[in-house]
Design a protein around this motif. Structure first.
Motif, PDB file in Angstrom:
ATOM      1  N   ILE A 167      51.060 -19.716   8.585  1.00 13.70           N
ATOM      2  CA  ILE A 167      49.732 -20.312   8.562  1.00 13.70           C
ATOM      3  C   ILE A 167      49.382 -20.693   7.130  1.00 13.70           C
ATOM      4  O   ILE A 167      49.877 -20.090   6.177  1.00 13.70           O
ATOM      5  CB  ILE A 167      48.639 -19.382   9.141  1.00 13.70           C
ATOM      6  CG1 ILE A 167      48.399 -18.151   8.254  1.00 13.70           C
ATOM      7  CG2 ILE A 167      48.953 -18.997  10.571  1.00 13.70           C
ATOM      8  CD1 ILE A 167      47.152 -17.352   8.615  1.00 13.70           C
ATOM      9  N   VAL A 168      48.548 -21.701   7.024  1.00 10.38           N
ATOM     10  CA  VAL A 168      47.937 -22.042   5.746  1.00 10.38           C
ATOM     11  C   VAL A 168      46.625 -21.261   5.744  1.00 10.38           C
ATOM     12  O   VAL A 168      45.649 -21.666   6.371  1.00 10.38           O
ATOM     13  CB  VAL A 168      47.707 -23.556   5.595  1.00 10.38           C
ATOM     14  CG1 VAL A 168      46.956 -23.848   4.301  1.00 10.38           C
ATOM     15  CG2 VAL A 168      49.034 -24.294   5.638  1.00 10.38           C
ATOM     16  N   ALA A 169      46.637 -20.109   5.087  1.00 15.67           N
ATOM     17  CA  ALA A 169      45.473 -19.222   5.082  1.00 15.67           C
ATOM     18  C   ALA A 169      44.465 -19.699   4.053  1.00 15.67           C
ATOM     19  O   ALA A 169      44.831 -20.115   2.952  1.00 15.67           O
ATOM     20  CB  ALA A 169      45.902 -17.795   4.778  1.00 15.67           C
ATOM     21  N   TYR A 170      43.195 -19.611   4.433  1.00 16.46           N
ATOM     22  CA  TYR A 170      42.111 -19.932   3.504  1.00 16.46           C
ATOM     23  C   TYR A 170      41.124 -18.779   3.374  1.00 16.46           C
ATOM     24  O   TYR A 170      40.250 -18.804   2.526  1.00 16.46           O
ATOM     25  CB  TYR A 170      41.385 -21.219   3.903  1.00 16.46           C
ATOM     26  CG  TYR A 170      40.920 -21.268   5.340  1.00 16.46           C
ATOM     27  CD1 TYR A 170      39.748 -20.627   5.734  1.00 16.46           C
ATOM     28  CD2 TYR A 170      41.663 -21.944   6.291  1.00 16.46           C
ATOM     29  CE1 TYR A 170      39.331 -20.665   7.051  1.00 16.46           C
ATOM     30  CE2 TYR A 170      41.250 -21.991   7.610  1.00 16.46           C
ATOM     31  CZ  TYR A 170      40.088 -21.349   7.981  1.00 16.46           C
ATOM     32  OH  TYR A 170      39.685 -21.386   9.290  1.00 16.46           O
ATOM     33  N   GLU A 171      41.282 -17.752   4.215  1.00 15.15           N
ATOM     34  CA  GLU A 171      40.456 -16.543   4.112  1.00 15.15           C
ATOM     35  C   GLU A 171      41.351 -15.326   4.088  1.00 15.15           C
ATOM     36  O   GLU A 171      42.389 -15.290   4.742  1.00 15.15           O
ATOM     37  CB  GLU A 171      39.527 -16.395   5.333  1.00 15.15           C
ATOM     38  CG  GLU A 171      38.288 -17.186   5.282  1.00 15.15           C
ATOM     39  CD  GLU A 171      37.357 -16.877   6.456  1.00 15.15           C
ATOM     40  OE1 GLU A 171      37.475 -15.786   7.080  1.00 15.15           O
ATOM     41  OE2 GLU A 171      36.521 -17.732   6.743  1.00 15.15           O
ATOM     42  N   ARG A 172      40.928 -14.337   3.327  1.00 18.38           N
ATOM     43  CA  ARG A 172      41.605 -13.044   3.317  1.00 18.38           C
ATOM     44  C   ARG A 172      40.530 -11.977   3.404  1.00 18.38           C
ATOM     45  O   ARG A 172      39.597 -11.960   2.597  1.00 18.38           O
ATOM     46  CB  ARG A 172      42.446 -12.861   2.058  1.00 18.38           C
ATOM     47  CG  ARG A 172      43.259 -11.574   2.109  1.00 18.38           C
ATOM     48  CD  ARG A 172      44.143 -11.449   0.922  1.00 18.38           C
ATOM     49  NE  ARG A 172      43.408 -10.690  -0.090  1.00 18.38           N
ATOM     50  CZ  ARG A 172      43.883 -10.358  -1.259  1.00 18.38           C
ATOM     51  NH1 ARG A 172      45.067 -10.768  -1.628  1.00 18.38           N
ATOM     52  NH2 ARG A 172      43.170  -9.664  -2.097  1.00 18.38           N
ATOM     53  N   MET A 211      39.445 -17.439  -0.412  1.00 20.23           N
ATOM     54  CA  MET A 211      40.283 -17.020  -1.526  1.00 20.23           C
ATOM     55  C   MET A 211      40.069 -17.944  -2.714  1.00 20.23           C
ATOM     56  O   MET A 211      40.251 -19.161  -2.606  1.00 20.23           O
ATOM     57  CB  MET A 211      41.754 -17.028  -1.111  1.00 20.23           C
ATOM     58  CG  MET A 211      42.078 -15.988  -0.057  1.00 20.23           C
ATOM     59  SD  MET A 211      43.816 -16.005   0.432  1.00 20.23           S
ATOM     60  CE  MET A 211      43.931 -17.586   1.249  1.00 20.23           C
ATOM     61  N   SER A 212      39.711 -17.377  -3.834  1.00 22.04           N
ATOM     62  CA  SER A 212      39.582 -18.156  -5.062  1.00 22.04           C
ATOM     63  C   SER A 212      40.967 -18.362  -5.657  1.00 22.04           C
ATOM     64  O   SER A 212      41.946 -17.721  -5.251  1.00 22.04           O
ATOM     65  CB  SER A 212      38.699 -17.411  -6.063  1.00 22.04           C
ATOM     66  OG  SER A 212      39.356 -16.242  -6.504  1.00 22.04           O
ATOM     67  N   VAL A 213      41.064 -19.236  -6.618  1.00 18.49           N
ATOM     68  CA  VAL A 213      42.336 -19.447  -7.310  1.00 18.49           C
ATOM     69  C   VAL A 213      42.807 -18.131  -7.924  1.00 18.49           C
ATOM     70  O   VAL A 213      43.990 -17.795  -7.869  1.00 18.49           O
ATOM     71  CB  VAL A 213      42.198 -20.550  -8.389  1.00 18.49           C
ATOM     72  CG1 VAL A 213      43.431 -20.618  -9.259  1.00 18.49           C
ATOM     73  CG2 VAL A 213      41.938 -21.895  -7.725  1.00 18.49           C
ATOM     74  N   ARG A 214      41.897 -17.378  -8.457  1.00 19.80           N
ATOM     75  CA  ARG A 214      42.228 -16.083  -9.053  1.00 19.80           C
ATOM     76  C   ARG A 214      42.784 -15.115  -8.010  1.00 19.80           C
ATOM     77  O   ARG A 214      43.533 -14.199  -8.321  1.00 19.80           O
ATOM     78  CB  ARG A 214      40.977 -15.501  -9.700  1.00 19.80           C
ATOM     79  CG  ARG A 214      41.212 -14.235 -10.463  1.00 19.80           C
ATOM     80  CD  ARG A 214      39.955 -13.793 -11.148  1.00 19.80           C
ATOM     81  NE  ARG A 214      39.802 -14.571 -12.362  1.00 19.80           N
ATOM     82  CZ  ARG A 214      38.748 -14.562 -13.124  1.00 19.80           C
ATOM     83  NH1 ARG A 214      37.713 -13.825 -12.821  1.00 19.80           N
ATOM     84  NH2 ARG A 214      38.695 -15.283 -14.220  1.00 19.80           N
ATOM     85  N   ASP A 215      42.422 -15.337  -6.736  1.00 19.98           N
ATOM     86  CA  ASP A 215      42.811 -14.455  -5.637  1.00 19.98           C
ATOM     87  C   ASP A 215      43.874 -15.108  -4.751  1.00 19.98           C
ATOM     88  O   ASP A 215      43.888 -14.928  -3.550  1.00 19.98           O
ATOM     89  CB  ASP A 215      41.561 -14.101  -4.821  1.00 19.98           C
ATOM     90  CG  ASP A 215      41.788 -12.971  -3.841  1.00 19.98           C
ATOM     91  OD1 ASP A 215      42.599 -12.083  -4.132  1.00 19.98           O
ATOM     92  OD2 ASP A 215      41.152 -12.991  -2.774  1.00 19.98           O
ATOM     93  N   LYS A 216      44.733 -15.924  -5.352  1.00 15.06           N
ATOM     94  CA  LYS A 216      45.852 -16.591  -4.695  1.00 15.06           C
ATOM     95  C   LYS A 216      45.434 -17.732  -3.782  1.00 15.06           C
ATOM     96  O   LYS A 216      46.212 -18.203  -2.962  1.00 15.06           O
ATOM     97  CB  LYS A 216      46.736 -15.587  -3.959  1.00 15.06           C
ATOM     98  CG  LYS A 216      47.356 -14.556  -4.892  1.00 15.06           C
ATOM     99  CD  LYS A 216      48.308 -13.657  -4.192  1.00 15.06           C
ATOM    100  CE  LYS A 216      49.042 -12.688  -5.067  1.00 15.06           C
ATOM    101  NZ  LYS A 216      48.473 -12.269  -6.297  1.00 15.06           N
ATOM    102  N   GLY A 217      44.218 -18.194  -3.899  1.00 15.00           N
ATOM    103  CA  GLY A 217      43.726 -19.306  -3.084  1.00 15.00           C
ATOM    104  C   GLY A 217      43.850 -20.606  -3.841  1.00 15.00           C
ATOM    105  O   GLY A 217      44.414 -20.651  -4.921  1.00 15.00           O
ATOM    106  N   PRO A 218      43.368 -21.652  -3.321  1.00 13.11           N
ATOM    107  CA  PRO A 218      42.517 -21.720  -2.138  1.00 13.11           C
ATOM    108  C   PRO A 218      43.291 -21.612  -0.832  1.00 13.11           C
ATOM    109  O   PRO A 218      42.732 -21.259   0.198  1.00 13.11           O
ATOM    110  CB  PRO A 218      41.870 -23.091  -2.258  1.00 13.11           C
ATOM    111  CG  PRO A 218      42.889 -23.925  -2.970  1.00 13.11           C
ATOM    112  CD  PRO A 218      43.559 -22.979  -3.924  1.00 13.11           C
TER     113      PRO A 218
END
Length: 163
Positions: free
Chosen positions: A113-118, A123-130
């Motif tokens: 999946i292309v995850a966008y929430e964790r 998810m911010s860039v700092r948190d491995k997002g978007p």
């Protein structure tokens, strides 16, 4: 200008500076995911709202990059790709220009999946997002091989279909 007015003006200026430091980077963290077809002309662009409008999948799994079971919400990668007969390769690129390649042969209707929430948060860039490509690592040992783990690219912003 009275002393109190002068102090108040400095406090306002300090508040504006703090807002700029903390809020502008968060507001600037808006990224889209682009998918380019094998002809290099066919491009689809997905923003967060578009992804949220698609059928989502929840994957609960541990990862080698986080602690404990994580809940990821996203869209099956296959949903975002053009309908191309036969096997093909994909080049996936992160914000920092990190690149991984993957064959379409590893795709299923549900994962990766292309995850966008964790854990219930974007998810911010700092948190491995978007966007983070997630496999259900706990479901099968095949997902925990070095080759499969290397395909779990985070900060994903571009997918190019190659023939």
């Amino acid at each position: 200008m009275k002393l109190n007015d002068h102090i108040l003006a400095r406090v306002k200026a300090a508040c504006l500076c703090l807002m700029a430091v903390f809020l502008l980077p968060a507001m600037a963290e808006v990224y889209d995911l682009s998918v380019t077809g094998p002809d290099a002309e066919t491009t689809a662009t997905y923003d967060l709202n578009t992804l949220r409008a698609l059928e989502t999948v929840v994957v609960r799994t541990t990862t080698t990059w986080t602690e404990g079971v994580q809940e990821f919400v996203g869209v099956p990668l296959v949903t975002l790709l053009p309908d191309i007969p036969g096997a093909f390769d994909m080049r996936m690129t992160a914000i920092n220009d990190y690149v991984v390649t993957m064959s379409s042969e590893v795709l299923t209707d549900r994962y990766p999946i292309v995850a966008y929430e964790r854990n219930g948060a974007l998810m911010s860039v700092r948190d491995k997002g978007p966007f983070w490509l997630i496999f259900p690592f706990d479901e099968d040992e095949a997902f925990t091989t070095e080759a499969m783990l290397s395909r779990s690219i985070w900060q994903l912003v571009r997918i190019e279909i190659m023939r």
